[in-house]
Motif scaffolding. Structure first.
Motif, PDB file in Angstrom:
ATOM      1  N   LEU A 236     -11.205 -45.224 103.274  1.00  0.00           N
ATOM      2  CA  LEU A 236     -12.114 -44.949 102.158  1.00  0.00           C
ATOM      3  C   LEU A 236     -13.559 -44.807 102.622  1.00  0.00           C
ATOM      4  CD1 LEU A 236     -10.652 -47.379  99.465  1.00  0.00           C
ATOM      5  CD2 LEU A 236     -10.346 -44.905  99.605  1.00  0.00           C
ATOM      6  N   GLY A 237     -13.857 -45.238 103.846  1.00  0.00           N
ATOM      7  CA  GLY A 237     -15.209 -45.126 104.367  1.00  0.00           C
ATOM      8  C   GLY A 237     -16.180 -46.053 103.654  1.00  0.00           C
ATOM      9  N   ASP A 238     -17.454 -45.775 103.850  1.00  0.00           N
ATOM     10  CA  ASP A 238     -18.494 -46.641 103.283  1.00  0.00           C
ATOM     11  C   ASP A 238     -18.696 -46.432 101.793  1.00  0.00           C
ATOM     12  OD1 ASP A 238     -18.999 -47.758 105.760  1.00  0.00           O
ATOM     13  OD2 ASP A 238     -20.613 -46.337 106.231  1.00  0.00           O
ATOM     14  N   GLU A 239     -18.297 -45.262 101.274  1.00  0.00           N
ATOM     15  CA  GLU A 239     -18.626 -44.956  99.886  1.00  0.00           C
ATOM     16  C   GLU A 239     -17.445 -44.453  99.063  1.00  0.00           C
ATOM     17  OE1 GLU A 239     -23.137 -43.559  99.728  1.00  0.00           O
ATOM     18  OE2 GLU A 239     -21.931 -42.279 101.038  1.00  0.00           O
ATOM     19  N   GLY A 240     -16.300 -44.248  99.672  1.00  0.00           N
ATOM     20  CA  GLY A 240     -15.147 -43.773  98.935  1.00  0.00           C
ATOM     21  C   GLY A 240     -14.474 -44.885  98.147  1.00  0.00           C
ATOM     22  N   TYR A 241     -13.590 -44.497  97.249  1.00  0.00           N
ATOM     23  CA  TYR A 241     -12.883 -45.468  96.417  1.00  0.00           C
ATOM     24  C   TYR A 241     -11.525 -44.904  95.998  1.00  0.00           C
ATOM     25  CZ  TYR A 241     -14.128 -42.370  92.592  1.00  0.00           C
ATOM     26  OH  TYR A 241     -14.235 -41.264  91.797  1.00  0.00           O
ATOM     27  N   GLU A 242     -10.683 -45.782  95.549  1.00  0.00           N
ATOM     28  CA  GLU A 242      -9.430 -45.398  94.903  1.00  0.00           C
ATOM     29  C   GLU A 242      -9.469 -45.928  93.480  1.00  0.00           C
ATOM     30  OE1 GLU A 242      -4.721 -45.777  95.935  1.00  0.00           O
ATOM     31  OE2 GLU A 242      -5.816 -47.656  95.713  1.00  0.00           O
ATOM     32  N   LEU A 243      -9.079 -45.076  92.528  1.00  0.00           N
ATOM     33  CA  LEU A 243      -8.975 -45.491  91.132  1.00  0.00           C
ATOM     34  C   LEU A 243      -7.542 -45.267  90.673  1.00  0.00           C
ATOM     35  CD1 LEU A 243     -11.460 -44.872  88.258  1.00  0.00           C
ATOM     36  CD2 LEU A 243      -9.065 -44.246  87.924  1.00  0.00           C
ATOM     37  N   ARG A 244      -6.953 -46.303  90.084  1.00  0.00           N
ATOM     38  CA  ARG A 244      -5.609 -46.217  89.515  1.00  0.00           C
ATOM     39  C   ARG A 244      -5.673 -46.598  88.042  1.00  0.00           C
ATOM     40  NH1 ARG A 244      -1.014 -46.295  92.932  1.00  0.00           N
ATOM     41  NH2 ARG A 244      -1.515 -46.392  95.159  1.00  0.00           N
ATOM     42  N   ALA A 245      -5.110 -45.726  87.195  1.00  0.00           N
ATOM     43  CA  ALA A 245      -5.098 -45.985  85.765  1.00  0.00           C
ATOM     44  C   ALA A 245      -3.663 -46.074  85.275  1.00  0.00           C
ATOM     45  CB  ALA A 245      -5.842 -44.885  85.013  1.00  0.00           C
ATOM     46  N   GLY A 246      -3.363 -47.122  84.552  1.00  0.00           N
ATOM     47  CA  GLY A 246      -2.054 -47.331  83.954  1.00  0.00           C
ATOM     48  C   GLY A 246      -2.223 -48.358  82.846  1.00  0.00           C
ATOM     49  N   GLU A 247      -1.341 -49.370  82.831  1.00  0.00           N
ATOM     50  CA  GLU A 247      -1.543 -50.470  81.875  1.00  0.00           C
ATOM     51  C   GLU A 247      -2.871 -51.166  82.135  1.00  0.00           C
ATOM     52  OE1 GLU A 247       1.427 -53.425  81.676  1.00  0.00           O
ATOM     53  OE2 GLU A 247       2.643 -52.315  80.248  1.00  0.00           O
ATOM     54  N   ARG A 248      -3.194 -51.272  83.417  1.00  0.00           N
ATOM     55  CA  ARG A 248      -4.499 -51.775  83.842  1.00  0.00           C
ATOM     56  C   ARG A 248      -5.210 -50.647  84.573  1.00  0.00           C
ATOM     57  NH1 ARG A 248      -0.438 -54.998  84.837  1.00  0.00           N
ATOM     58  NH2 ARG A 248      -0.412 -57.160  84.097  1.00  0.00           N
ATOM     59  N   LEU A 249      -6.490 -50.832  84.801  1.00  0.00           N
ATOM     60  CA  LEU A 249      -7.228 -49.862  85.608  1.00  0.00           C
ATOM     61  C   LEU A 249      -7.847 -50.612  86.781  1.00  0.00           C
ATOM     62  CD1 LEU A 249      -9.321 -46.878  84.521  1.00  0.00           C
ATOM     63  CD2 LEU A 249     -10.304 -48.465  86.190  1.00  0.00           C
ATOM     64  N   SER A 250      -7.629 -50.103  87.980  1.00  0.00           N
ATOM     65  CA  SER A 250      -8.183 -50.763  89.166  1.00  0.00           C
ATOM     66  C   SER A 250      -9.079 -49.807  89.925  1.00  0.00           C
ATOM     67  CB  SER A 250      -7.069 -51.270  90.082  1.00  0.00           C
ATOM     68  OG  SER A 250      -6.331 -50.189  90.640  1.00  0.00           O
TER      69      SER A 250
END
Length: 611
Positions: free
Chosen positions: A105-119
């Motif tokens: 993800l490096g210094d500024e990347g991210y992962e977003l997961r949306a479902g029953e919860r969002l992370s």
């Protein structure tokens, strides 16, 4: 018979699978709308629902800082108070996760997961923060987010803007709006060429400065929103804001004439003066870089008028040295001083004419804005970090404006410099849009904003991801409309009183004026004698910036921005602030209205009575 029924059933399934996908279903498969656009999106069934009872779950200190900022922004965006919790999660929660092990993800990347919860997961606090900006943009479009997953990593390290508040002040609310908007669109660097009131050199405190407390407030906002604010004091040219009262430091030409905009680089006292300003700025700026400008030193002249510069260069570097070597010598001495203070040096490119024998110190970042003899490819070949600050990305106040639509339609990206397009992005740090005040009265701050926000979103898109995510510019601008402004953004075009005639009263001074709102969100004050205007004194960039200049009625002119005013709410009344000079007026001993910086003379507190 069973085989025939089974065959009919298989054929029915195949017909369903092979049937054209309805438009709505295809639309549901597309990435949700954001700026910058998501280039990676894996849809899933269902959706995430933000609802009463949703919580922010964050355990580590870094996660809790990100969650705390998000909670404040959710409240500012009208989503209510969302608690920050630790421990287990439940449906509807938003989970903030900082995992240093997610190196991809490096210094500024991210992962977003949306479902029953969002992370939201980042390898760093900054990465997780940017994931929350995407979340806020999605919630700006509704409380349901399509289920799915994205991994979103920027293409360029430096993404931002530059503002010259170097002669004409720009209001802090406007700059605070800019910081919030930049963060919302994942821009991370703001260059500010500006003047901070000096304790070490009070003779330099002519108007055009900010107080240290004002800058501390702005820098703190930048740190919270992961926008690095890099200061610039342009040198050795354009130094007149600092040395107009220091003729001893001004370069003298062969006719004996002092040059108030040029620092005499041959004097040790000039270098000491400049580096003392670096030290003073370090009291309020926390950035890891220092921008010294280094542009247009000989603008409108040439080194031949200053033989002492050549003598200095030859005495230091030998008989083959050039006057340009003295200039580069000054740049390199500032580089060494800044490096000793833990700062990396940045300069503009146009001073690198190729007429020097002394090289610029390695590691100096060059911000390329002008097509000159030394090309971007040459600078990269010499190993200098290179940022694209192309003139095509400028908004000049009262002058040239970047053609955002044209750039988008051309799929402009940071490889496209003035005079050269590079095949590779290697060595290019990123790009930024720049705001310059060449004709300071040509536009108000609010008018500048009209062209700024689309341009800012375009630079955000071009530096983070695919520079052309939509087939048309209209479709791209629709993204900006969908995500709206950043939480906490203030509409600075609101006038706090209705149009009409009022008596203005402060400290025994009163006058009657008809208030009319202007199209850009200020107001005019028409008296029996004309419209109130700041006029007189020395003009800088076509603006009367000196303290003590009078505000008096003049012939009304709708195009005259110096006749536009802001009513700034304060302590049960209002301060009356000029839209261009950004100074408030008060009455002097003779009852005349005069403008002053607020730390030199407290602004008058005006009370308005409607007729």
């Amino acid at each position: 018979m069973r085989k025939r029924l089974r065959l009919v059933g298989v054929m029915a399934v195949l017909m369903v699978l092979l049937a054209p996908v309805p438009a709505l279903a295809r639309q549901e498969q597309a990435p949700p709308v954001t700026v910058p656009a998501l280039s990676d999106w894996t849809p899933a069934s269902g959706s995430y629902a933000f609802r009463p009872g949703s919580r922010l779950v964050a355990d580590s200190p870094a996660e809790r800082r990100v969650a705390g900022t998000l909670a404040d922004d959710l409240r500012a965006a009208g989503h209510g108070r969302v608690p920050v919790m630790t421990g287990g999660t439940r449906a509807g929660d938003i989970v903030i996760d900082v995992r240093p092990g997610r190196a991809a993800l490096g210094d500024e990347g991210y992962e977003l997961r949306a479902g029953e919860r969002l992370s939201v997961t980042g390898a760093t606090e900054t990465g997780a923060f940017y994931g929350t900006r995407t979340l806020l943009q999605l919630l700006a479009q509704g409380d349901r987010i399509p289920a799915g997953r994205t991994v979103d990593v920027p293409r360029y390290k430096e993404r931002g803007g530059g503002v010259c508040a170097c002669y004409i002040n720009i209001s802090l609310p406007w700059l605070e709006n800019l910081v919030r908007e930049m963060a919302y669109h994942k821009l991370n660097q703001l260059l500010l060429e500006l003047k901070v009131k000096s304790d070490a050199h009070p003779e330099a405190n002519t108007w055009g400065y900010y107080t240290k407390d004002q800058i501390r407030r702005l820098v703190a906002l930048g740190e919270r929103y992961h926008v690095e604010i890099i200061p610039e004091i342009n040198s050795p040219g354009h130094m007149d804001p600092w040395i107009e009262n220091r003729p001893d430091l001004q370069l003298t030409d062969s006719d004996g004439a002092k040059q108030p905009s040029r620092l005499d680089i041959t004097q040790p006292a000039a270098f000491d003066y400049y580096t003392s300003l670096i030290d003073e700025y370090a009291q309020v700026f926390t950035a890891g870089s220092w921008h010294m400008g280094a542009d247009e030193y000989m603008l409108g002249s040439d080194f031949a008028k200053y033989p002492q510069v050549l003598r200095y260069a030859q005495e230091k570097y030998g008989p083959d040295a050039t006057p340009q070597d003295a200039f580069i010598d000054f740049v390199n001495r500032v580089h060494a001083y800044a490096a000793a203070k833990g700062k990396k040096l940045r300069i503009w490119n146009d001073g690198l004419t190729g007429a020097n024998t002394v090289p610029v110190t390695a590691g100096t970042t060059v911000e390329h804005w002008l097509n000159v003899a030394t090309k971007p490819s040459q600078l990269l070949a010499q190993g200098y970090p290179l940022m694209n600050a192309a003139y095509a990305l400028y908004l000049v106040r009262g002058g040239f404006h970047s053609d955002t639509k044209g750039l988008y339609d051309q799929s402009w990206d940071p490889r496209s410099f003035e005079g050269e397009k590079l095949a590779s992005s290697d060595g290019i740090t990123g790009a930024k849009i720049s705001l310059w005040p060449d004709n300071g009265r040509g536009e108000t701050e609010n008018e500048v904003s009209v062209g700024l926000w689309p341009a800012l979103r375009h630079v955000a898109q071009a530096t983070w991801s695919d520079p052309h995510p939509d087939a048309t510019y209209a479709a791209f601008t629709a993204r900006g409309t969908a995500v709206g402004h950043a939480p906490g953004w203030r509409d600075l075009t609101r006038v706090p009183v209705a149009d009409g005639t009022y008596t203005f009263d402060a400290d025994g001074r009163s006058f009657d004026a008809e208030v009319r709102r202007t199209a850009d969100g200020y107001m005019t004050l028409r008296t029996d004698e004309g419209c109130l205007e700041i006029r007189g004194g020395k003009l800088t960039l076509n603006v009367p910036l000196q303290p003590g200049v009078a505000a008096a009625p003049q012939a009304c002119d709708a195009a005259n921005t110096l006749q536009r005013w802001e009513l700034e709410p304060a302590q049960g009344g209002y301060h009356l602030v000029n839209a261009i000079t950004r100074m408030a007026v008060s009455a002097d001993a003779d009852g005349a209205l005069v403008q002053y910086p607020p730390d030199q003379r407290p602004p008058a507190l005006w009370h308005l009575t409607a007729h």
